[in-house]
Design a protein around this motif. Structure first.
Motif, PDB file in Angstrom:
ATOM      1  N   SER A   7       0.829  -1.202   0.000  1.00 57.43           N
ATOM      2  CA  SER A   7       0.000   0.000   0.000  1.00 57.43           C
ATOM      3  C   SER A   7       0.862   1.250   0.000  1.00 57.43           C
ATOM      4  O   SER A   7       0.491   2.279  -0.574  1.00 57.43           O
ATOM      5  N   LEU A   8       2.036   1.164   0.624  1.00 59.75           N
ATOM      6  CA  LEU A   8       2.978   2.283   0.619  1.00 59.75           C
ATOM      7  C   LEU A   8       3.415   2.605  -0.804  1.00 59.75           C
ATOM      8  O   LEU A   8       3.482   3.773  -1.206  1.00 59.75           O
ATOM      9  N   GLU A   9       3.707   1.577  -1.585  1.00 57.66           N
ATOM     10  CA  GLU A   9       4.122   1.796  -2.973  1.00 57.66           C
ATOM     11  C   GLU A   9       2.956   2.289  -3.822  1.00 57.66           C
ATOM     12  O   GLU A   9       3.144   3.111  -4.722  1.00 57.66           O
ATOM     13  N   ARG A  10       1.737   1.802  -3.553  1.00 55.37           N
ATOM     14  CA  ARG A  10       0.572   2.282  -4.303  1.00 55.37           C
ATOM     15  C   ARG A  10       0.314   3.766  -4.022  1.00 55.37           C
ATOM     16  O   ARG A  10      -0.012   4.530  -4.932  1.00 55.37           O
ATOM     17  N   ILE A  62      -3.385  11.641   0.363  1.00 58.01           N
ATOM     18  CA  ILE A  62      -3.393  10.387   1.109  1.00 58.01           C
ATOM     19  C   ILE A  62      -4.042  10.693   2.451  1.00 58.01           C
ATOM     20  O   ILE A  62      -3.712  11.704   3.074  1.00 58.01           O
ATOM     21  N   PRO A  63      -4.989   9.850   2.912  1.00 54.61           N
ATOM     22  CA  PRO A  63      -5.633  10.132   4.201  1.00 54.61           C
ATOM     23  C   PRO A  63      -4.605  10.384   5.297  1.00 54.61           C
ATOM     24  O   PRO A  63      -3.692   9.580   5.494  1.00 54.61           O
ATOM     25  N   LEU A  64      -4.748  11.511   5.972  1.00 58.60           N
ATOM     26  CA  LEU A  64      -3.781  11.882   7.004  1.00 58.60           C
ATOM     27  C   LEU A  64      -3.712  10.816   8.096  1.00 58.60           C
ATOM     28  O   LEU A  64      -2.636  10.566   8.658  1.00 58.60           O
ATOM     29  N   LYS A  69      -0.754   6.691  11.173  1.00 59.03           N
ATOM     30  CA  LYS A  69      -0.618   5.296  11.603  1.00 59.03           C
ATOM     31  C   LYS A  69       0.772   4.756  11.269  1.00 59.03           C
ATOM     32  O   LYS A  69       1.368   4.019  12.059  1.00 59.03           O
ATOM     33  N   ARG A  70       1.290   5.103  10.099  1.00 58.19           N
ATOM     34  CA  ARG A  70       2.636   4.653   9.715  1.00 58.19           C
ATOM     35  C   ARG A  70       3.702   5.243  10.642  1.00 58.19           C
ATOM     36  O   ARG A  70       4.667   4.565  10.992  1.00 58.19           O
ATOM     37  N   SER A 123       9.196  13.084   8.380  1.00 58.14           N
ATOM     38  CA  SER A 123       9.711  13.512   7.079  1.00 58.14           C
ATOM     39  C   SER A 123      10.015  12.316   6.178  1.00 58.14           C
ATOM     40  O   SER A 123       9.754  12.356   4.963  1.00 58.14           O
ATOM     41  N   VAL A 124      10.536  11.242   6.757  1.00 58.82           N
ATOM     42  CA  VAL A 124      10.833  10.042   5.966  1.00 58.82           C
ATOM     43  C   VAL A 124       9.540   9.385   5.481  1.00 58.82           C
ATOM     44  O   VAL A 124       9.453   8.931   4.327  1.00 58.82           O
ATOM     45  N   VAL A 125       8.524   9.326   6.344  1.00 57.51           N
ATOM     46  CA  VAL A 125       7.224   8.770   5.941  1.00 57.51           C
ATOM     47  C   VAL A 125       6.616   9.609   4.825  1.00 57.51           C
ATOM     48  O   VAL A 125       6.027   9.072   3.869  1.00 57.51           O
ATOM     49  N   LEU A 126       6.751  10.919   4.931  1.00 58.51           N
ATOM     50  CA  LEU A 126       6.248  11.805   3.879  1.00 58.51           C
ATOM     51  C   LEU A 126       6.937  11.503   2.550  1.00 58.51           C
ATOM     52  O   LEU A 126       6.285  11.426   1.498  1.00 58.51           O
ATOM     53  N   LEU A 127       8.242  11.321   2.575  1.00 57.63           N
ATOM     54  CA  LEU A 127       8.995  11.014   1.356  1.00 57.63           C
ATOM     55  C   LEU A 127       8.590   9.664   0.782  1.00 57.63           C
ATOM     56  O   LEU A 127       8.301   9.551  -0.422  1.00 57.63           O
ATOM     57  N   SER A 128       8.562   8.629   1.616  1.00 61.97           N
ATOM     58  CA  SER A 128       8.281   7.277   1.126  1.00 61.97           C
ATOM     59  C   SER A 128       6.841   7.116   0.665  1.00 61.97           C
ATOM     60  O   SER A 128       6.563   6.283  -0.203  1.00 61.97           O
ATOM     61  N   SER A 129       5.919   7.914   1.222  1.00 59.11           N
ATOM     62  CA  SER A 129       4.504   7.791   0.857  1.00 59.11           C
ATOM     63  C   SER A 129       4.148   8.566  -0.397  1.00 59.11           C
ATOM     64  O   SER A 129       3.093   8.341  -0.982  1.00 59.11           O
TER      65      SER A 129
END
Length: 255
Positions: A7-10, A62-64, A69-70, A123-129
């Motif tokens: 789902s992260l890649e989608r 993307i739903p906040l 949650k990530r 910040s990393v989650v923002l980049l990867s998502s």
């Protein structure tokens, strides 16, 4: 976990203003945020940066709640270190939690450490998502990451998806043979888990051999040049980077 990886890649292919920002700009953004969080210890600056990151996430479509949650899933891996700081650091006791003294210096340091970790992870989650993983690697290569390192990172990411697919198919095969882990004894469960780990290891080794031979057959070597699609920095990229720079500068000066 497996579903969350896919789902992260989608989510990285969603159409939004934030997804259209050049990967190099977002990578510089992450470096700037992590570097600022590492150097400065001001709690107010950390809170300001976290609010800014959450605000930027609103433009990703993307739903906040999914992004939060990530972040929460990753926090325990480093957050527990900050949890112990009030009990082991400092000399001024402010109160007792049972038999344990809580130190003022340790509490301040623990809160600062937790916020540093939270800001960096956000910040990393923002980049990867919002950025496909191969684009992050290509952006790093354009910014000067050595070719061998970017190649290893690319293969590691591909293997991550492959190995989770192998693990999922193995677990499905076990369930189809009526293997119920709840009915197994502790020793049988350890034997089953050991066999599963060994099987995944063997499959990963075999996949690595096939990949290596496939790369050799196509003439790949350490000196091979991999062509990447060129993308120019646009106006929106400059605006995003400028806004981040101004915010960090104002925050550092003000706090």
């Amino acid at each position: 976990m497996h579903g969350s990886i896919h789902s992260l890649e989608r989510d990285a292919f969603v159409e939004s203003p934030l997804h259209k920002i050049d990967a190099r700009i977002k990578l510089i953004f992450v470096f700037a945020v992590v570097l600022t969080a590492t150097i400065f210890n001001n709690i107010h600056l950390m809170i300001l940066m976290e609010i800014y990151i959450l605000f930027v996430m609103l433009f990703s479509k993307i739903p906040l709640l999914n992004l939060i949650k990530r972040i929460i899933m990753i926090i325990p891996f480093g957050g527990f270190i900050a949890l112990f700081q009030p009990f082991i650091r400092g000399g001024s006791v402010i109160f007792y939690l049972g038999m344990l003294p809580v130190y003022a210096e340790g509490l301040d340091f623990g809160i600062s450490l937790f916020l540093k970790f939270l800001v960096s992870i956000s910040s990393v989650v923002l980049l990867s998502s919002t950025t496909p993983m191969y684009e992050v690697i290509n952006a790093g290569k354009k910014l000067g990451i050595p070719s061998i390192m970017s190649t290893l990172l690319g293969m590691m990411i591909r293997y991550l998806f492959v190995m989770f697919d192998v693990l999922e198919s193995t677990l499905k095969a076990q369930k189809s043979r009526a293997l119920n882990r709840k009915n197994l004894s502790y020793n049988d469960l350890l034997n089953t888990f050991g066999s599963l780990v060994g099987l995944v290891f063997l499959k990963s080794y075999e996949q690595g051999e096939r990949t290596y031979l496939g790369m050799l057959s196509r003439g790949y070597s350490k000196d091979s040049k991999i062509k990447t699609l060129g993308q120019k920095i646009g106006f929106n990229d400059i605006v995003f980077l400028s806004a981040t720079t101004i915010l960090l500068s104002v925050g550092i000066v003000s706090f």
